[in-house]
Design an enzyme around this catalytic site. Structure first.
Site, short mmCIF file in Angstrom:
data_model
loop_
_atom_site.label_atom_id
_atom_site.label_comp_id
_atom_site.label_asym_id
_atom_site.label_seq_id
_atom_site.Cartn_x
_atom_site.Cartn_y
_atom_site.Cartn_z
N THR A 78 3.89 36.37 66.35
CA THR A 78 4.89 36.84 67.08
C THR A 78 6.14 36.83 66.21
O THR A 78 6.42 36.16 65.37
CB THR A 78 5.45 35.57 68.10
N CYS A 86 13.52 26.83 41.52
CA CYS A 86 12.14 26.62 41.93
C CYS A 86 11.39 25.55 41.15
O CYS A 86 10.53 25.11 41.50
CB CYS A 86 11.40 28.12 41.95
N GLN A 107 16.13 39.91 44.20
CA GLN A 107 17.45 39.67 43.67
C GLN A 107 18.10 40.89 43.59
O GLN A 107 19.31 41.11 43.52
CB GLN A 107 17.16 38.99 42.08
C1 LIG Z 1 13.88 34.10 45.87
C2 LIG Z 1 13.01 35.00 45.27
C3 LIG Z 1 11.69 34.92 45.94
C4 LIG Z 1 11.02 34.21 46.82
O1 LIG Z 1 11.65 34.61 48.30
P1 LIG Z 1 11.66 33.53 49.49
O2 LIG Z 1 12.29 34.49 50.59
O3 LIG Z 1 12.32 32.27 49.11
O4 LIG Z 1 10.09 33.22 49.67
C5 LIG Z 1 10.76 35.94 45.14
N1 LIG Z 1 11.38 36.65 44.06
C6 LIG Z 1 12.60 36.47 43.64
C7 LIG Z 1 12.93 37.39 42.35
C8 LIG Z 1 13.48 35.66 44.04
O5 LIG Z 1 14.53 35.52 43.83
#
Ligand SMILES: *Cc1c(COP(=O)(O)O)cnc(C)c1O
Length: 410
Positions: A250, A349, A192
């Protein structure tokens, strides 16, 4: 003529659109420069050159060395590589320190290791979501191998004192040398933060840092792990040995190109954009408090007087999270959606699960406050007009939903 409903997207913490300039940078790599970077011929070399240029660009933005950047398929994979990569090199029974407000990619990984016999400490946070450096210092012991603290929280925007933690870990590691103990590795989940905060690894004192494209106007399923020189990780994916043996498979060439472009744009524009968003954040928060009775702000204080100094308020400038007791947050999100306003309750999530937000519980919110939580996360295209529309719509929706919840109020 029926006017098409405008969509006001206020869920940038869940994911962002792809910046058109990022898309453009990726364009050549689908139909023309589609080679496998491991191939010896010119299409292979072309692709290899392109990913190495991206690696260099990212390293420069972070004050790192190119070979310290390991490309992965996103934030979750980077985090898994960091945590399991350290744990797989450590003795069973080793100890990990993390926090109660981490993203599930961290929490579930550490929990999985606990089931294998690792020990873990989950640091508390205060009412605004900040960890305590003193508690961190006390929780570290001879068995500790990893400290993982997120840079910025995805639900309430708290920016943790990463540089201070980095300093503490280095100080502890100095003392460990004398005792013949291996250094503790410091990982931060910067998914973030990468678009808004300083990511210079020298300033932060981190050993491992996870970054993804999907929160910074880059491609989804593209990310990287910064791995400081001499930090030794075990891979979690085995195969052809790409990415210095740490991430076989890859390479996602267009994804890597787009990720580097997105990080470059975000870092170059972040100071100006932070000031713009901070002003909107102050305005919007003040309006919400004025127009909706009995609400609570979740996360660090938003400075409402005109004394914001860049960097002094440790909250992501794009994040506004409130609790509206007596309202079902999910219902409110759906009503807002019907009006063209796209927000989120707690964390995207956990939507679909009935689990209340672990972050809001950790900052001491009641069940009722967690249930009524609402997160707005602004982005590059968010403007005052959008926010004024939300402020116009939301009070009556809240009033209606509060009546549904508590018919006595009728
Ligand atoms: C979105 C997020 C993730 C996960 O990232 P992805 O690219 O969706 O796997 C992990 N940590 C934080 C703080 C996030 O906001």
């Amino acid at each position: 003529m029926i006017k098409a409903q405008k969509t006001i997207y206020l869920d940038h913490a869940a994911t962002t659109y792809l910046d058109p300039a990022v898309k453009k940078s990726m364009d050549p790599f689908w139909l023309r420069q589609y080679g496998n970077p491991s191939s010896l011929h010119k299409k292979g070399i072309e692709a290899k050159d392109a990913i190495e240029t991206s690696r260099k660009k990212i390293a420069e933005l972070m004050g790192a060395r190119p070979r310290e950047i390991i490309f992965t398929a996103g934030g979750t994979e980077s985090i898994n590589l960091a945590i399991f990569g350290i744990a797989r090199n450590a003795k069973k029974g080793s100890h990990i320190v993390t926090t109660k407000i981490e993203h599930h990619a961290v929490l579930r990984s550490v929990q999985a290791l606990e089931q294998e016999g690792f020990k873990a400490t989950y640091l508390d946070v205060d009412k605004q979501g900040f960890i305590s450096i003193e508690q961190l210092q006390k929780s570290v012991g001879p068995e500790t191998v990893l400290v993982s603290v997120m840079y910025a929280n995805n639900e309430i925007g708290t920016i943790e004192p990463i540089a201070q933690i980095g300093k503490l870990v280095r100080f502890i590691n100095h003392q460990r040398v004398k005792k013949n103990l291996p250094p503790i590795i410091f990982h931060t989940d910067a998914c973030q933060a990468a678009g808004a905060c300083d990511i210079n690894v020298g300033h932060l004192g981190v050993d491992l840092m996870s970054v993804n494209g999907s929160k910074i106007y880059g491609p989804k399923q593209a990310g990287f792990l910064y791995v400081k020189n001499r930090v030794s990780l075990k891979p979690i994916i085995y195969g052809g040995g790409q990415e210095n043996g740490l991430r076989s498979g890859t390479e996602n060439v267009p994804g890597i190109i787009g990720l580097a472009k997105a990080l470059e744009l975000a870092q170059k524009g972040r100071e100006k954009e932070n000031i713009r968003l901070t002003n909107l954040q102050k305005y919007f928060t003040a309006q919400l408090f004025k127009k909706i009775p009995n609400i609570v702000l979740n996360g660090p204080v938003v400075e409402l007087k005109n004394q914001y100094v860049q960097g002094s308020v440790a909250r992501l400038a794009n994040n506004i999270n409130i609790s509206i007791p007596g309202v079902d947050g999910e219902a409110l999100v759906l009503y807002l959606d019907a009006k063209g306003i796209l927000a989120s309750t707690g964390s995207a999530c956990s939507t679909g699960s009935l689990e209340p937000s672990h972050v809001l519980l950790a900052i001491g919110r009641s069940k009722n406050e967690v249930r009524g939580s609402l997160r707005f996360s602004m982005g590059k295209q968010t403007n005052k007009k959008d926010l004024d529309f939300v402020i116009k719509i939301i009070p009556s929706l809240v009033e209606t939903l509060r009546k549904v919840d508590n018919p006595k109020n009728n």
